[in-house]
Motif scaffolding. Structure first.
Motif, PDB file in Angstrom:
ATOM      1  N   THR A   1      -6.128  22.897  -7.678  1.00  0.00           N
ATOM      2  CA  THR A   1      -5.918  22.619  -6.264  1.00  0.00           C
ATOM      3  C   THR A   1      -4.523  23.175  -5.995  1.00  0.00           C
ATOM      4  OG1 THR A   1      -4.767  20.498  -6.498  1.00  0.00           O
ATOM      5  CG2 THR A   1      -7.174  20.428  -6.475  1.00  0.00           C
ATOM      6  N   GLN A   2      -4.342  23.794  -4.839  1.00  0.00           N
ATOM      7  CA  GLN A   2      -3.030  24.364  -4.544  1.00  0.00           C
ATOM      8  C   GLN A   2      -2.456  23.761  -3.275  1.00  0.00           C
ATOM      9  OE1 GLN A   2      -1.852  28.106  -5.923  1.00  0.00           O
ATOM     10  NE2 GLN A   2      -3.945  28.899  -5.939  1.00  0.00           N
ATOM     11  N   LYS A   3      -1.136  23.746  -3.265  1.00  0.00           N
ATOM     12  CA  LYS A   3      -0.461  23.143  -2.101  1.00  0.00           C
ATOM     13  C   LYS A   3      -0.445  24.145  -0.954  1.00  0.00           C
ATOM     14  CE  LYS A   3       4.135  21.457  -1.004  1.00  0.00           C
ATOM     15  NZ  LYS A   3       5.347  20.922  -1.632  1.00  0.00           N
ATOM     16  N   ILE A   4      -1.121  23.792   0.137  1.00  0.00           N
ATOM     17  CA  ILE A   4      -1.112  24.701   1.287  1.00  0.00           C
ATOM     18  C   ILE A   4      -0.315  24.113   2.448  1.00  0.00           C
ATOM     19  CG2 ILE A   4      -3.373  23.945   2.183  1.00  0.00           C
ATOM     20  CD1 ILE A   4      -3.652  27.146   2.752  1.00  0.00           C
ATOM     21  N   VAL A   5      -0.223  22.779   2.475  1.00  0.00           N
ATOM     22  CA  VAL A   5       0.666  22.150   3.471  1.00  0.00           C
ATOM     23  C   VAL A   5       1.594  21.169   2.750  1.00  0.00           C
ATOM     24  CG1 VAL A   5      -0.843  22.348   5.492  1.00  0.00           C
ATOM     25  CG2 VAL A   5      -1.118  20.403   3.961  1.00  0.00           C
ATOM     26  N   GLU A   6       2.700  20.891   3.385  1.00  0.00           N
ATOM     27  CA  GLU A   6       3.630  19.897   2.832  1.00  0.00           C
ATOM     28  C   GLU A   6       2.977  18.520   2.881  1.00  0.00           C
ATOM     29  OE1 GLU A   6       6.585  20.273   1.371  1.00  0.00           O
ATOM     30  OE2 GLU A   6       6.215  22.425   1.576  1.00  0.00           O
ATOM     31  N   PRO A   7       3.344  17.604   1.988  1.00  0.00           N
ATOM     32  CA  PRO A   7       2.831  16.240   2.101  1.00  0.00           C
ATOM     33  C   PRO A   7       3.079  15.712   3.518  1.00  0.00           C
ATOM     34  CG  PRO A   7       4.043  16.485   0.056  1.00  0.00           C
ATOM     35  CD  PRO A   7       4.216  17.777   0.819  1.00  0.00           C
ATOM     36  N   GLN A   8       2.030  15.205   4.137  1.00  0.00           N
ATOM     37  CA  GLN A   8       2.145  14.764   5.527  1.00  0.00           C
ATOM     38  C   GLN A   8       2.780  13.389   5.624  1.00  0.00           C
ATOM     39  OE1 GLN A   8       1.286  16.753   8.368  1.00  0.00           O
ATOM     40  NE2 GLN A   8       1.588  18.087   6.592  1.00  0.00           N
TER      41      GLN A   8
ATOM     42  N   VAL B   1       0.862  -1.183   0.000  1.00  0.00           N
ATOM     43  CA  VAL B   1       0.000   0.000   0.000  1.00  0.00           C
ATOM     44  C   VAL B   1       0.895   1.228   0.000  1.00  0.00           C
ATOM     45  CG1 VAL B   1      -1.807   1.232   1.226  1.00  0.00           C
ATOM     46  CG2 VAL B   1      -1.762  -1.260   1.312  1.00  0.00           C
ATOM     47  N   LEU B   2       0.621   2.159  -0.920  1.00  0.00           N
ATOM     48  CA  LEU B   2       1.454   3.354  -1.018  1.00  0.00           C
ATOM     49  C   LEU B   2       0.634   4.601  -0.694  1.00  0.00           C
ATOM     50  CD1 LEU B   2       3.466   2.391  -4.236  1.00  0.00           C
ATOM     51  CD2 LEU B   2       4.102   2.094  -1.838  1.00  0.00           C
ATOM     52  N   PRO B   3       1.108   5.422   0.263  1.00  0.00           N
ATOM     53  CA  PRO B   3       0.336   6.592   0.698  1.00  0.00           C
ATOM     54  C   PRO B   3       0.518   7.768  -0.262  1.00  0.00           C
ATOM     55  CG  PRO B   3       2.359   6.437   1.961  1.00  0.00           C
ATOM     56  CD  PRO B   3       2.386   5.290   0.996  1.00  0.00           C
ATOM     57  N   VAL B   4      -0.600   8.339  -0.715  1.00  0.00           N
ATOM     58  CA  VAL B   4      -0.500   9.456  -1.666  1.00  0.00           C
ATOM     59  C   VAL B   4      -0.974  10.753  -1.031  1.00  0.00           C
ATOM     60  CG1 VAL B   4      -0.789   7.919  -3.648  1.00  0.00           C
ATOM     61  CG2 VAL B   4      -2.795   9.067  -2.693  1.00  0.00           C
ATOM     62  N   THR B   5      -0.632  11.845  -1.685  1.00  0.00           N
ATOM     63  CA  THR B   5      -0.983  13.179  -1.175  1.00  0.00           C
ATOM     64  C   THR B   5      -2.463  13.478  -1.383  1.00  0.00           C
ATOM     65  OG1 THR B   5      -0.156  13.910  -3.313  1.00  0.00           O
ATOM     66  CG2 THR B   5       1.221  14.362  -1.398  1.00  0.00           C
ATOM     67  N   THR B   6      -2.992  14.382  -0.567  1.00  0.00           N
ATOM     68  CA  THR B   6      -4.357  14.876  -0.760  1.00  0.00           C
ATOM     69  C   THR B   6      -4.296  16.140  -1.617  1.00  0.00           C
ATOM     70  OG1 THR B   6      -4.263  16.380   1.106  1.00  0.00           O
ATOM     71  CG2 THR B   6      -4.947  14.116   1.575  1.00  0.00           C
ATOM     72  N   ALA B   7      -5.471  16.647  -1.934  1.00  0.00           N
ATOM     73  CA  ALA B   7      -5.541  17.845  -2.778  1.00  0.00           C
ATOM     74  C   ALA B   7      -4.947  19.081  -2.095  1.00  0.00           C
ATOM     75  CB  ALA B   7      -6.998  18.115  -3.139  1.00  0.00           C
ATOM     76  N   PHE B   8      -4.732  19.031  -0.771  1.00  0.00           N
ATOM     77  CA  PHE B   8      -4.192  20.202  -0.066  1.00  0.00           C
ATOM     78  C   PHE B   8      -2.664  20.199  -0.057  1.00  0.00           C
ATOM     79  CE2 PHE B   8      -8.283  19.057   1.785  1.00  0.00           C
ATOM     80  CZ  PHE B   8      -8.991  20.216   1.530  1.00  0.00           C
ATOM     81  N   GLU B   9      -2.097  19.131  -0.605  1.00  0.00           N
ATOM     82  CA  GLU B   9      -0.642  18.971  -0.512  1.00  0.00           C
ATOM     83  C   GLU B   9       0.028  19.034  -1.874  1.00  0.00           C
ATOM     84  OE1 GLU B   9      -0.586  15.823   3.179  1.00  0.00           O
ATOM     85  OE2 GLU B   9      -1.631  15.294   1.361  1.00  0.00           O
ATOM     86  N   GLU B  10      -0.764  19.348  -2.896  1.00  0.00           N
ATOM     87  CA  GLU B  10      -0.198  19.260  -4.245  1.00  0.00           C
ATOM     88  C   GLU B  10      -1.004  20.102  -5.238  1.00  0.00           C
ATOM     89  OE1 GLU B  10       0.664  15.778  -7.499  1.00  0.00           O
ATOM     90  OE2 GLU B  10      -0.663  15.430  -5.813  1.00  0.00           O
ATOM     91  N   GLU B  11      -0.301  20.665  -6.192  1.00  0.00           N
ATOM     92  CA  GLU B  11      -1.001  21.451  -7.209  1.00  0.00           C
ATOM     93  C   GLU B  11      -1.489  20.527  -8.326  1.00  0.00           C
ATOM     94  OE1 GLU B  11      -0.269  25.853  -8.666  1.00  0.00           O
ATOM     95  OE2 GLU B  11       1.377  24.530  -9.229  1.00  0.00           O
ATOM     96  N   ASP B  12      -2.716  20.762  -8.763  1.00  0.00           N
ATOM     97  CA  ASP B  12      -3.243  19.990  -9.895  1.00  0.00           C
ATOM     98  C   ASP B  12      -4.336  20.826 -10.567  1.00  0.00           C
ATOM     99  OD1 ASP B  12      -3.755  17.971 -11.732  1.00  0.00           O
ATOM    100  OD2 ASP B  12      -3.760  16.379 -10.228  1.00  0.00           O
TER     101      ASP B  12
END
Ligand SMILES: Nc1nc2c(c(=O)[nH]1)N[C@H]1C(S)=C(S)[C@@H](COP(=O)(O)OP(=O)(O)OC[C@H]3O[C@@H](n4cnc5c(=O)[nH]c(N)nc54)[C@H](O)[C@@H]3O)O[C@H]1N2
Ligand SMILES: Nc1nc2c(c(=O)[nH]1)N[C@H]1C(S)=C(S)[C@@H](COP(=O)(O)OP(=O)(O)OC[C@H]3O[C@@H](n4cnc5c(=O)[nH]c(N)nc54)[C@H](O)[C@@H]3O)O[C@H]1N2
Ligand SMILES: [Mo]
Length: 668
Positions: free
Chosen positions: A434-441, A410-421
């Motif tokens: 979507t814009q990055k507001i926090v670093e990938p947790q 299982v690989l953990p991926v970023t949410t929409a708050f952690e990455e621009e798309d």
């Protein structure tokens, strides 16, 4: 505090604009973007739930590998090495088609499609084809109009009649509701056609309780009356409709008395509907996906399209059908590869599990992204069996879903708050990021990064030459002629200038004849009998059962319709807070089974059974059991009750064409 404008990535028509705030003491807060033309400052509970998920305990934190049945933490490096090894091993032993890539639209971001690019760069793997969602109706639009287009949302305010046909905006398309209310204030009549008196019926003037799966017959019955009475818009029909004669011939067979038996709608009501649709203009139909989740779903949509064609309700302000649109795709660069550069093997969605089982070469490795097939695909019991037989399974997700739980890695991926798309969906004319507001947790990584790194390890680096930002610039490059760039989108949402306010305004349909095709050579060649048969496929099956059942109710093992619509406060299996399954039935049906609200009942189909809490409600069709989809109890969901069946067009999944039996649960 950081404040950014962002967007909701969920698979939902509204694609809301967010204003996101982050500070260390207050954490992450999401608000509706007041400047977004459709969101207008309010958002739903699923938006808040996404923000809460970012730091929550349910969040996947590290790559996990199953070791003797238990997950243990591994490093990203180990994960990459293992996945790359499995890919190479599969390529060597059975070829790229021995890899299954299952994806859907758990995140609507354009760059999420880089997962497909990765597998295309391998030469093409095994993928699903068709649709879990809207395929039958989509193909119907292509056959009739040559494409899938909808007018701008705001056009509904210009309508005088609005039909919510198998769609419940109050639950699944919340931001359409204010526009519907505005239209109503300006004098529009709102009609709801649905086996369930859904929430949107609260603000409609008419509610029509149709038998499940019989909408195509109803539409043909209405067409029959319009043709009989000569209530057509002749100028429009002469100019823009092809195949009227053949269609009229078919419609002849749907006389109102017969239609009444099949649909449960009286002759008077059919006549009233025919009047409403043809006498008051303009008419907009918001067609949902519920009415095409039957094996006759494509034909049903074609019959509904025909009503608008006969009455000249297309290509005009306030008129037309809202099903979906294909606007953005043509105007953006794609991150997937050109089709001629790879050769994938595809299996149709409704039979995916069965096909995987029979596959030659066999599936040795499965990779799941942005989807939860063990819960959301039909026939989940078969899915489990087939899944178990695949030697190595990898799931990329934010939480430990059922599919992830039954995977080897299982690989953990970023949410929409952690990455621009980029969010440019087939439902909304609005472009946004979507814009990055926090670093990938924790150790979550963006899939753009994961697939790029994997590609480089496997010597496929050439196919992944860009950073995330460069990919977005590449996707948006064609829009520079409109002055739209990554930089301008970072400031907030922009309505796509290439999307016309009114769909098909030039009446240049993209069919072979250039007209709306009520009789289509393409459809006939492709689907043969399924189109030529006047009694719509699937509806016919359903209705035969219904007729017989009315005569000999108790002899049927599975007498009740079973429909599983979308949940209110969750999105499919995401954000579910299941405290057991809920089923909704009419008092008449409850009485037959001695059931009361708060009781438990066993719901049984040919395929499986589950235990659900009963709610009795006058709103439900008297022969129908309603269980919202997406929830799980002990790992199983309602889709264990459903068979994989074909739809007439579009290789779609007829989830709602199911029959069940109820038994009161006496033990505690
Ligand atoms: N809250 C919430 N919103 C969502 C989603 C979610 O899971 N939760 N999912 C999103 C997605 S992926 C999609 S595809 C859309 C779907 O949005 P909709 O198409 O609006 O909703 P569904 O629940 O798919 O479809 C169901 C409606 O069809 C009705 N129905 C069932 N059978 C029949 C029939 O035979 N005839 C008629 N006339 N009606 C019938 C059901 O009672 C229900 O009201 O919603 C999106 N929005
Ligand atoms: N019985 C029944 N079944 C149905 C339906 C129905 O009406 N009735 N509706 C059907 C419809 S319309 C649809 S669209 C399907 C939906 O089927 P799915 O798309 O499989 O449904 P979700 O439960 O939303 O699963 C999406 C998953 O993607 C994950 N995710 C979110 N963002 C990302 C990301 O960036 N990367 C990755 N890798 N994962 C991410 C989420 O955490 C979630 O686990 O279900 C279908 N199934
Ligand atoms: Mo969907």
């Amino acid at each position: 505090m950081t404040v950014l404008r962002s967007a909701c990535p969920l698979n939902c028509p509204d694609s809301c604009g967010f204003v996101v705030e982050y500070s260390e003491d207050k954490g992450l807060q999401v608000h509706g973007d007041k400047k977004h033309p459709l969101t207008k400052g309010f958002i739903c509970s699923k938006a808040q739930a996404q923000a809460q998920r970012v730091f929550s305990a349910e969040r996947l934190r590290f790559p996990l590998l199953k070791d003797q049945g238990v997950f243990r933490r591994i490093s990203w490096d180990e994960a990459y090495i293992l996945l790359a090894d499995k890919i190479e091993e599969t390529l060597k032993e059975v070829g790229a088609r021995g890899i299954l890539h299952h994806y859907d639209y758990g995140h609507n971001g354009t760059l999420r499609e880089l997962d497909r690019r990765f597998f295309q760069a391998l030469g093409g793997v095994t993928e699903p084809r068709g649709s879990m969602c809207w395929g039958a109706g989509y193909r119907a639009q292509e056959i009739d109009f040559g494409g899938v287009l909808a007018s701008d949302w705001t056009q509904v305010t210009q309508a005088k009649v609005i039909i919510l046909w198998g769609r419940d905006p109050a639950i699944t398309n919340l931001h359409m509701v204010p526009l519907l209310l505005e239209a109503k204030k300006a004098g529009a009549r709102i009609v709801v056609i649905n086996p369930v008196r859904v929430k949107s019926a609260d603000f409609a003037q008419d509610y029509v309780q149709v038998n499940p799966g019989s909408d195509g017959v109803l539409a043909m019955g209405i067409a029959h009356i319009i043709l009989r009475e000569g209530w057509l818009d002749w100028d429009f029909v002469r100019r823009s409709v092809q195949g009227l004669e053949a269609f009229a011939q078919r419609a002849k067979e749907y006389n109102p008395e017969r239609v009444a038996i099949l649909t449960g709608i009286s002759v008077e009501k059919q006549e009233e509907l025919a009047q409403i649709i043809s006498r008051t203009r303009p008419v907009t139909i918001l067609a949902g996906y519920g009415l095409q989740r039957y094996s006759g779903g494509g034909n049903t949509l074609r019959a509904i399209d025909a009503l608008l064609a006969l009455t000249g309700n297309l290509g005009k302000s306030g008129a037309g059908i809202h099903y979906g649109n294909q606007y953005h795709g043509r105007h953006l660069n794609k991150v997937t590869m050109d089709r001629h550069r790879y050769q994938s093997r595809t299996f149709p969605h409704p039979f995916l599990a069965e096909e995987i089982r029979k596959a030659d070469p066999p599936i040795r490795l499965a990779v799941v992204t942005r989807s939860n097939p063990l819960v959301q695909q039909p026939d989940s019991l078969l899915w489990r069996e087939v899944w178990r037989e695949i030697p190595f399974k990898v799931t990329f997700d934010i939480t430990l879903t059922e599919t992830a739980r039954h995977s080897d890695m299982v690989l953990p991926v970023t949410t929409a708050f952690e990455e621009e798309d980029l969010i440019a969906t087939s439902w909304s004319p609005i472009l946004q990021l979507t814009q990055k507001i926090v670093e990938p947790q924790y150790e979550a990584r963006s899939e753009a990064v994961i697939f790029t790194e994997l590609a480089h390890r496997l010597g496929l680096g050439e196919a992944f030459p860009y950073t995330t930002e460069q990919w977005l610039e590449y996707v948006l490059a064609p829009l520079s002629e409109y002055g739209i760039t990554l930089e301008s989108l970072r400031k907030g949402p922009i309505r796509a200038p290439y999307i016309p306010e009114v769909a098909w305004e030039d009446l240049q349909f993209k069919t072979p004849s250039g007209k709306i095709e009520l009789a289509s050579e393409i459809a006939l060649a492709e689907y043969g009998d399924a189109v030529a048969d006047p009694l719509l496929e699937g509806s016919r099956d359903n209705l035969k059962v219904y007729q017989e059942f009315s005569k000999t109710q108790s002899q049927w093992d599975y007498p009740w319709y079973l429909i599983t619509p979308h949940p209110h406060h969750s999105l499919h299996s995401q954000f579910q807070e299941t405290e057991g399954f809920q089923l909704y039935i009419h008092p008449q049906l409850a009485e037959k089974h001695y059931l009361f609200t708060g009781d438990r009942a066993l719901v049984e189909t040919e395929h499986g059974q589950l235990l659900a809490w009963v709610s009795v409600s006058e709103d439900i069709h008297p022969q129908t059991v309603v269980i919202p989809e997406g929830g799980t109890v002990d790992g199983f969901g309602v889709n264990q009750l459903l068979a994989g069946k074909p739809s007439d067009f579009g290789e779609s999944t007829p989830y709602y064409e199911a029959r069940c039996q109820l038994r009161k649960w006496m033990v505690d």
